[in-house]
Design a protein around this motif. Structure first.
Motif, PDB file in Angstrom:
ATOM      1  N   VAL A  32     -14.535   0.433  44.143  1.00 55.58           N
ATOM      2  CA  VAL A  32     -15.169   0.870  42.891  1.00 55.58           C
ATOM      3  C   VAL A  32     -14.634   0.062  41.720  1.00 55.58           C
ATOM      4  O   VAL A  32     -15.397  -0.421  40.863  1.00 55.58           O
ATOM      5  CB  VAL A  32     -14.937   2.375  42.667  1.00 55.58           C
ATOM      6  CG1 VAL A  32     -15.330   2.772  41.252  1.00 55.58           C
ATOM      7  CG2 VAL A  32     -15.734   3.194  43.672  1.00 55.58           C
ATOM      8  N   VAL A  33     -13.318  -0.102  41.656  1.00 57.01           N
ATOM      9  CA  VAL A  33     -12.720  -0.868  40.564  1.00 57.01           C
ATOM     10  C   VAL A  33     -13.228  -2.307  40.589  1.00 57.01           C
ATOM     11  O   VAL A  33     -13.579  -2.883  39.550  1.00 57.01           O
ATOM     12  CB  VAL A  33     -11.180  -0.836  40.660  1.00 57.01           C
ATOM     13  CG1 VAL A  33     -10.562  -1.722  39.582  1.00 57.01           C
ATOM     14  CG2 VAL A  33     -10.658   0.588  40.527  1.00 57.01           C
ATOM     15  N   SER A  34     -13.279  -2.901  41.782  1.00 60.02           N
ATOM     16  CA  SER A  34     -13.770  -4.277  41.908  1.00 60.02           C
ATOM     17  C   SER A  34     -15.218  -4.395  41.446  1.00 60.02           C
ATOM     18  O   SER A  34     -15.598  -5.371  40.784  1.00 60.02           O
ATOM     19  CB  SER A  34     -13.649  -4.749  43.360  1.00 60.02           C
ATOM     20  OG  SER A  34     -12.318  -4.710  43.805  1.00 60.02           O
ATOM     21  N   LEU A  35     -16.033  -3.391  41.796  1.00 61.12           N
ATOM     22  CA  LEU A  35     -17.444  -3.411  41.408  1.00 61.12           C
ATOM     23  C   LEU A  35     -17.588  -3.376  39.891  1.00 61.12           C
ATOM     24  O   LEU A  35     -18.380  -4.137  39.314  1.00 61.12           O
ATOM     25  CB  LEU A  35     -18.162  -2.221  42.041  1.00 61.12           C
ATOM     26  CG  LEU A  35     -19.653  -2.082  41.726  1.00 61.12           C
ATOM     27  CD1 LEU A  35     -20.425  -3.266  42.270  1.00 61.12           C
ATOM     28  CD2 LEU A  35     -20.197  -0.784  42.324  1.00 61.12           C
ATOM     29  N   PHE A  36     -16.841  -2.508  39.223  1.00 64.40           N
ATOM     30  CA  PHE A  36     -16.908  -2.433  37.765  1.00 64.40           C
ATOM     31  C   PHE A  36     -16.393  -3.725  37.128  1.00 64.40           C
ATOM     32  O   PHE A  36     -16.970  -4.215  36.150  1.00 64.40           O
ATOM     33  CB  PHE A  36     -16.119  -1.224  37.252  1.00 64.40           C
ATOM     34  CG  PHE A  36     -16.902   0.045  37.224  1.00 64.40           C
ATOM     35  CD1 PHE A  36     -17.481   0.503  36.043  1.00 64.40           C
ATOM     36  CD2 PHE A  36     -17.097   0.798  38.381  1.00 64.40           C
ATOM     37  CE1 PHE A  36     -18.217   1.686  36.013  1.00 64.40           C
ATOM     38  CE2 PHE A  36     -17.832   1.976  38.362  1.00 64.40           C
ATOM     39  CZ  PHE A  36     -18.399   2.424  37.178  1.00 64.40           C
ATOM     40  N   ALA A  37     -15.319  -4.270  37.675  1.00 69.35           N
ATOM     41  CA  ALA A  37     -14.767  -5.509  37.128  1.00 69.35           C
ATOM     42  C   ALA A  37     -15.751  -6.661  37.289  1.00 69.35           C
ATOM     43  O   ALA A  37     -15.963  -7.461  36.363  1.00 69.35           O
ATOM     44  CB  ALA A  37     -13.444  -5.838  37.820  1.00 69.35           C
ATOM     45  N   ARG A  38     -16.371  -6.743  38.442  1.00 67.73           N
ATOM     46  CA  ARG A  38     -17.341  -7.822  38.679  1.00 67.73           C
ATOM     47  C   ARG A  38     -18.563  -7.663  37.781  1.00 67.73           C
ATOM     48  O   ARG A  38     -19.109  -8.638  37.262  1.00 67.73           O
ATOM     49  CB  ARG A  38     -17.759  -7.823  40.149  1.00 67.73           C
ATOM     50  CG  ARG A  38     -18.514  -9.064  40.577  1.00 67.73           C
ATOM     51  CD  ARG A  38     -18.881  -8.989  42.043  1.00 67.73           C
ATOM     52  NE  ARG A  38     -17.726  -8.981  42.915  1.00 67.73           N
ATOM     53  CZ  ARG A  38     -17.078 -10.083  43.302  1.00 67.73           C
ATOM     54  NH1 ARG A  38     -17.484 -11.272  42.878  1.00 67.73           N
ATOM     55  NH2 ARG A  38     -16.054  -9.998  44.123  1.00 67.73           N
ATOM     56  N   SER A  39     -18.996  -6.421  37.574  1.00 70.12           N
ATOM     57  CA  SER A  39     -20.145  -6.165  36.711  1.00 70.12           C
ATOM     58  C   SER A  39     -19.843  -6.577  35.276  1.00 70.12           C
ATOM     59  O   SER A  39     -20.693  -7.151  34.588  1.00 70.12           O
ATOM     60  CB  SER A  39     -20.511  -4.685  36.775  1.00 70.12           C
ATOM     61  OG  SER A  39     -21.585  -4.385  35.910  1.00 70.12           O
TER      62      SER A  39
END
Length: 222
Positions: free
Chosen positions: A162-169
Motif C-alpha cells: 500500500v505504501v509503495s502504491l501511494f508513493a509511486r502514484s
C-alpha cells in the motif's frame, strides 16, 4: 525462480566488506553506497551503474569489484542503508493499529525522499540488517494481535505494498487527459467524471487504506 543451472547469488551480508587480494582499497563499501544513493536521489536508479559510481569516486569500475560482486549487491546495500533512516522507530505504545499507521507514514516519507526505492524493492533478494530490524519492530507492535505468524507476515507485506502504491502514484503525477478519445463509448466513466461533487468531510485516503488493510487481514485471523 532460479533454475538448477543458475548459481544462487550469495547475499552480500554474508561476505566481507572488501576483497583480500590486490592493492589496499582506496574507498570503503560505505563510501560506495553513499555515492550511489546520492546519484539515485539526483538522477534516478537508472543512472546508477558500477562504472558511474566509480567515476563519481574518481576510480575505475574494476576497483569496485573488490567490494561488490555485481550491481545487484550495490542495490541491496542501498536499500538497506536507507531503511536505516526509519530509525528511531515511531512509538509502539497504545493501540497496535495506530502504531502501524505511524510506521506506514514513516515509510511513505522515506519513499518520498528516495523515489527510486519503490523500483528496486520488488527484486528477489535477501533482506539486510536494517530491513530485518524494521520488520522485527513491526512484529513487536503486532504481538498483542491474536493472529498467527503467517497472517502477520502477510499484513506487513500488504502494508508495504500500500505504501509503495501511494508513493509511486505521487511520483507519477496527475494522469493524462482523454484528448483524441471519443468518450461517448464510455458512458459510465463520463457520468462519474461529470457528476457534481458530493459534500463530505475531508478524508485521509492513505490512513483509511492502511487501517482497512491491516484490520481486514488481522482482525479475524487466528
Amino acid at each position: 525462480m532460479t533454475s538448477p543451472a543458475e548459481p544462487v547469488r550469495q547475499a552480500v551480508w554474508s561476505r566481507p566488506a572488501k576483497g583480500t587480494r590486490g592493492p589496499a582499497p582506496a574507498h570503503s563499501r560505505d563510501e560506495i553506497v553513499a555515492a550511489a544513493i546520492a546519484m539515485a536521489d539526483a538522477d534516478g536508479i537508472g543512472a546508477v551503474s558500477m562504472r558511474a559510481v566509480a567515476t563519481a569516486l574518481g576510480t575505475g569500475a574494476g576497483s569496485l569489484y573488490r567490494y561488490l560482486s555485481s550491481r545487484d549487491d550495490l542495490l541491496d546495500l542501498m536499500a538497506d542503508r536507507v531503511a536505516g533512516e526509519l530509525r528511531p522507530y515511531p512509538d509502539a505504545a497504545g493501540d497496535w493499529l495506530d502504531a502501524m499507521l505511524r510506521i506506514a507514514r514513516r515509510q511513505l516519507e522515506l519513499y518520498r525522499r528516495h523515489p527510486w526505492l519503490v523500483d528496486i524493492l520488488p527484486r528477489p533478494t535477501a533482506p539486510g540488517p536494517q530491513s530485518l530490524a524494521w520488520f522485527d519492530h513491526c512484529l513487536g507492535i503486532l504481538r498483542p494481535v491474536p493472529a498467527g505468524p503467517a497472517a502477520k507476515f502477510e499484513a506487513i507485506a500488504m502494508m508495504i505494498g500500500v505504501v509503495s502504491l501511494f508513493a509511486r502514484s505521487e511520483s507519477a503525477g496527475p494522469p493524462a487527459g482523454f484528448d483524441g478519445i471519443d468518450m461517448a463509448a464510455f458512458p459510465n466513466l463520463v457520468a462519474a467524471l461529470t457528476a457534481p461533487p458530493v459534500p463530505s468531510a475531508p478524508r485521509d485516503l492513505f490512513e483509511a487504506t492502511v487501517r482497512s488493510v491491516l484490520r481486514g487481514l488481522l482482525s479475524d485471523a487466528g
